[in-house]
Design an enzyme around this catalytic site. Sequence first.
Site, PDB file in Angstrom:
ATOM      1  N   ASP A   1       0.851  -1.193   0.000  1.00 42.20           N
ATOM      2  CA  ASP A   1       0.000   0.000   0.000  1.00 42.20           C
ATOM      3  C   ASP A   1       0.888   1.244   0.000  1.00 42.20           C
ATOM      4  O   ASP A   1       1.609   1.497   0.967  1.00 42.20           O
ATOM      5  CB  ASP A   1      -0.911  -0.013   1.236  1.00 42.20           C
ATOM      6  CG  ASP A   1      -2.008   1.034   1.157  1.00 42.20           C
ATOM      7  OD1 ASP A   1      -1.818   2.041   0.432  1.00 42.20           O
ATOM      8  OD2 ASP A   1      -3.055   0.858   1.808  1.00 42.20           O
TER       9      ASP A   1
ATOM     10  N   GLU B   1      -1.284  -0.868  -4.099  1.00 48.45           N
ATOM     11  CA  GLU B   1      -2.479  -0.073  -3.776  1.00 48.45           C
ATOM     12  C   GLU B   1      -2.169   1.417  -3.740  1.00 48.45           C
ATOM     13  O   GLU B   1      -1.143   1.826  -3.196  1.00 48.45           O
ATOM     14  CB  GLU B   1      -2.979  -0.549  -2.405  1.00 48.45           C
ATOM     15  CG  GLU B   1      -4.156   0.215  -1.843  1.00 48.45           C
ATOM     16  CD  GLU B   1      -4.736  -0.527  -0.637  1.00 48.45           C
ATOM     17  OE1 GLU B   1      -4.657  -1.775  -0.583  1.00 48.45           O
ATOM     18  OE2 GLU B   1      -5.281   0.153   0.250  1.00 48.45           O
TER      19      GLU B   1
ATOM     20  N   GLU C   1      -9.859   3.771  -2.264  1.00 43.57           N
ATOM     21  CA  GLU C   1     -10.155   3.953  -0.836  1.00 43.57           C
ATOM     22  C   GLU C   1     -10.587   5.387  -0.524  1.00 43.57           C
ATOM     23  O   GLU C   1     -11.390   5.614   0.372  1.00 43.57           O
ATOM     24  CB  GLU C   1      -8.877   3.575  -0.068  1.00 43.57           C
ATOM     25  CG  GLU C   1      -8.825   3.924   1.375  1.00 43.57           C
ATOM     26  CD  GLU C   1      -7.442   3.569   1.955  1.00 43.57           C
ATOM     27  OE1 GLU C   1      -6.771   2.661   1.405  1.00 43.57           O
ATOM     28  OE2 GLU C   1      -7.043   4.188   2.934  1.00 43.57           O
TER      29      GLU C   1
ATOM     30  N   HIS D   1     -12.025  -1.090   1.521  1.00 41.75           N
ATOM     31  CA  HIS D   1     -11.116  -0.632   2.569  1.00 41.75           C
ATOM     32  C   HIS D   1     -11.761  -0.944   3.920  1.00 41.75           C
ATOM     33  O   HIS D   1     -12.982  -0.899   4.064  1.00 41.75           O
ATOM     34  CB  HIS D   1     -10.871   0.875   2.421  1.00 41.75           C
ATOM     35  CG  HIS D   1     -10.042   1.442   3.525  1.00 41.75           C
ATOM     36  ND1 HIS D   1     -10.578   2.200   4.542  1.00 41.75           N
ATOM     37  CD2 HIS D   1      -8.720   1.340   3.782  1.00 41.75           C
ATOM     38  CE1 HIS D   1      -9.606   2.555   5.370  1.00 41.75           C
ATOM     39  NE2 HIS D   1      -8.473   2.044   4.937  1.00 41.75           N
TER      40      HIS D   1
END
Length: 399
Positions: A223, A249, A275, A325
């Site tokens: 991420d 991500e 997200e 998320h």
Amino acid sequence: MRITRVRLREVTGTFHYRGEFWEQRLARPLDIYPEHRADPREWWLPEQDGPGPYRLRQIFLEIETDEGVHGLAGPLTRDVALVIGTQLRPRLLGTDPLAIERRWDVLYRSQVHGRKGAVMMAISAIDCALWDLRGRWDDAPVHRLLGGPVRTELPVYASTLGFSLELDRATALARQLKAEGFRAQKWFPRWGPADGREGLRRTLALFSALRDAVGEEVELMLDAWMSWDWAYALAAVRELAPLRLYWIEEPFLPDQLEAYAALRARSPIPIAGGEHEYTRWGFLPWLVRGAVDVIQPDIYWAGGISETLKIAVLASTHGIPMIPHGHSVPATVQLLAALPEPVAPWVEYLLKWNELLQFFFREPIQPENGVIHVPERPGMGVELDPAKIDEERELAWDN
Ligand SMILES: [Mg+2]
């Protein structure tokens, strides 16, 4: 049935944790500025008076009715609670809480500047409270109201945000999570473009060590939390490719949709994002443009259960899985239990955040052996535990 009260309950409790709770923060978009890059703090942590336990203060929304049934949502941040208290509460009082689609549409149309951000997060929380209320009224879990269960057990991936990235400690945790039954784990590098080659080198070293630690059968995700630039991202996907990551991500800020699409076209590693996107209208261009391989709306931010279901439908028409998320595990579990596996395959479980976000619940929703057994309790399946509340006050914000 009519809504009689919309309460914002601010509760305070004592969170005991041995040692330093937050060991490392993630990279942030602001890290391009040296004074921010040097700041080691996590922004959203609970208060701590000296070395003792943490003071945890959270706000919950409770919608009450003239039939005695209520709906619960939260925890909410203060800015979101303020929107509910000042702008949305008057539009709910006296209305039918079971007409959820109408409630959502009225709130949405009343907030023409609120299509993204705190206002949509406030609408999301209200929507979740109304689904909880309807579940309690029908004595049924939300997933049954949505046509489920399609699944009674959901696979969970572990998110390690807040844990140390020192190689010895990170690989020890990676092995531990594998032993606990997690089939996938996500890690959050602290480094980004402002660290230059050294940032990329440390990211590669971390993921090489993690791959060695868990072997080939555990999925690994990265991420970047919107903190990369184009050149860094392009180098990263090329150099990380041999490590066979499950996805990368949020390489870029969510407005950089064209960069997402261009990177996805070149990357051997799948690209995930969304997200920090909101509503069906926000997600449509991501899908039409082919910007990502996985979309990640948060039910508590993107519009609630009602809207995230619509986003899932949109994504499914493009064959793109939705993996929300994980701000609210209880809400995510209820929605995903009503969807087929290819539409929404995984629940995100943020290991440290869930200790905070589910602290005040009597029965937190937790994984066992890498899966969550979908609770059959009414509504979202969670209740506040009075034993954990030291103090409480009501936030009025009457206007
Ligand atoms: Mg993320």
